[in-house]
Design a protein around this motif. Structure first.
Motif, PDB file in Angstrom:
ATOM      1  N   ASN A 145     138.875  16.822  97.435  1.00 24.91           N
ATOM      2  CA  ASN A 145     139.689  16.199  96.395  1.00 24.91           C
ATOM      3  C   ASN A 145     138.722  15.736  95.303  1.00 24.91           C
ATOM      4  N   ASN A 147     138.886  15.391  91.953  1.00 20.67           N
ATOM      5  CA  ASN A 147     139.276  14.542  90.820  1.00 20.67           C
ATOM      6  C   ASN A 147     138.355  14.749  89.615  1.00 20.67           C
ATOM      7  N   ASP A 159     141.389  10.219  87.654  1.00 20.81           N
ATOM      8  CA  ASP A 159     141.852   9.611  88.898  1.00 20.81           C
ATOM      9  C   ASP A 159     140.873   8.570  89.470  1.00 20.81           C
TER      10      ASP A 159
HETATM   11 MG   LIG Z   1     143.666  12.867  92.537  1.00 18.27          MG
END
Ligand SMILES: [Mg+2]
Ligand SMILES: Nc1ncnc2c1ncn2[C@@H]1O[C@H](COP(=O)(O)OP(=O)(O)OP(=O)(O)O)[C@@H](O)[C@H]1O
Length: 260
Positions: A145, A147, A159
């Motif tokens: 993840n 971001n 984020d």
């Molecule tokens: Mg995110």
């Protein structure tokens, strides 16, 4: 990278249309259009993470901008319950209705693609993001993840809602300030050297900068959260602003603990 001038307040817009949910985001951010004809990724106060996540989004994005990291412009967005009532999807409708009022708008970067470690990133960009994430204790920039987005061939950071974990349980300031950072979990680990940029970037994060960034946060998001009572939490928006500045400046002073 050149840092743009920080505004005194975030622009304020009014949502006109809910376009679609961004379902890959755990907090169910929504793509919305606003009365300035802009398209925004909207982070809602009624999402499971609560308003504290939005405080972290503003504080960390504006610190990022101040140290020259690209991150989309932010605005405050008014979302009326009427837009919620018009929404057909039950989950989205519930989120919109519980979020009626002021929410956070993140400028949508059309055509941006998710970061891929196989792509070449200038080492100074990687170093700056690694430095920022270690400073604000960001646990949300892993290979799974990232971001991070690539937009017009540049690296953009998004984020930041999971940063600043101290505001979920107001522990001792020294415990947060001195806690080590796990660089091994970071998607940019090895692509830049955060130690090499520390002196330059830390000099930009003055108490004045931090206080100015905290001024951008709406009072309501800083007030004690009735859903998460915490006797150690600051009792007002003003004391909360001071507390954020103290925690962050103490962490900056303890850089030896999180940069090593
Ligand atoms: Mg995110
Ligand atoms: N400003 C933006 N421009 C373009 N796409 C964006 C933007 N912000 C978010 N996205 C897309 O929407 C997805 C979800 O956004 P984001 O990561 O901010 O939400 P989240 O709910 O906080 O996510 P997470 O599940 O990581 O906690 C991103 O992974 C990205 O693909």
């Amino acid at each position: 990278m050149t840092a743009p001038i920080r505004p005194d307040r975030l622009p304020s817009v009014t949502a006109t249309t809910y376009l679609l949910p961004l379902r890959e985001g755990g907090s169910l951010p929504g793509l919305m259009e606003a009365d300035d004809l802009g398209t925004y990724v909207v982070k809602f106060t009624g999402a499971g993470q609560g308003p504290r996540a939005l405080v972290a989004e503003i504080v960390v994005a504006e610190i990022a901008r101040a140290v020259g990291i690209r991150t989309p412009e932010l605005a405050l967005i008014e979302v009326s319950s009427e837009i919620g009532r018009r929404e057909a999807d039950d989950e989205v409708q519930q989120l919109l209705l519980t979020s009626a009022g002021t929410n956070l708008a993140v400028d949508f970067l059309p055509g941006a693609i998710g970061f891929d470690p196989a792509l070449v990133v200038p080492p100074e960009d990687a170093a700056a993001v690694l430095w920022l994430d270690a400073f604000v204790a960001n646990v949300d920039r892993s290979a799974r993840n990232t971001n991070l987005l690539l937009w017009h061939r540049d690296l953009w950071a998004i984020d930041h809602g999971a940063c600043l974990r101290f505001h979920h349980a107001w522990s001792d300031v020294d415990a947060f300030a001195g806690s080590p950072y796990r660089f091994d979990d970071h998607v940019l680990q090895g692509l830049g050297d955060p130690r090499a940029v520390h002196e330059e970037l830390a000099a930009l994060v003055t108490d004045d900068l931090l206080a100015g960034v905290l001024d951008l946060v709406p009072d309501a998001w800083l007030a004690p959260d009735p859903d998460r009572p915490d006797p150690r939490a600051p009792g007002s928006a003003a004391t909360a602003r001071d507390a954020y500045v103290s925690y962050l400046s103490a962490r900056l002073d303890a850089a030896g603990s999180w940069l090593s």
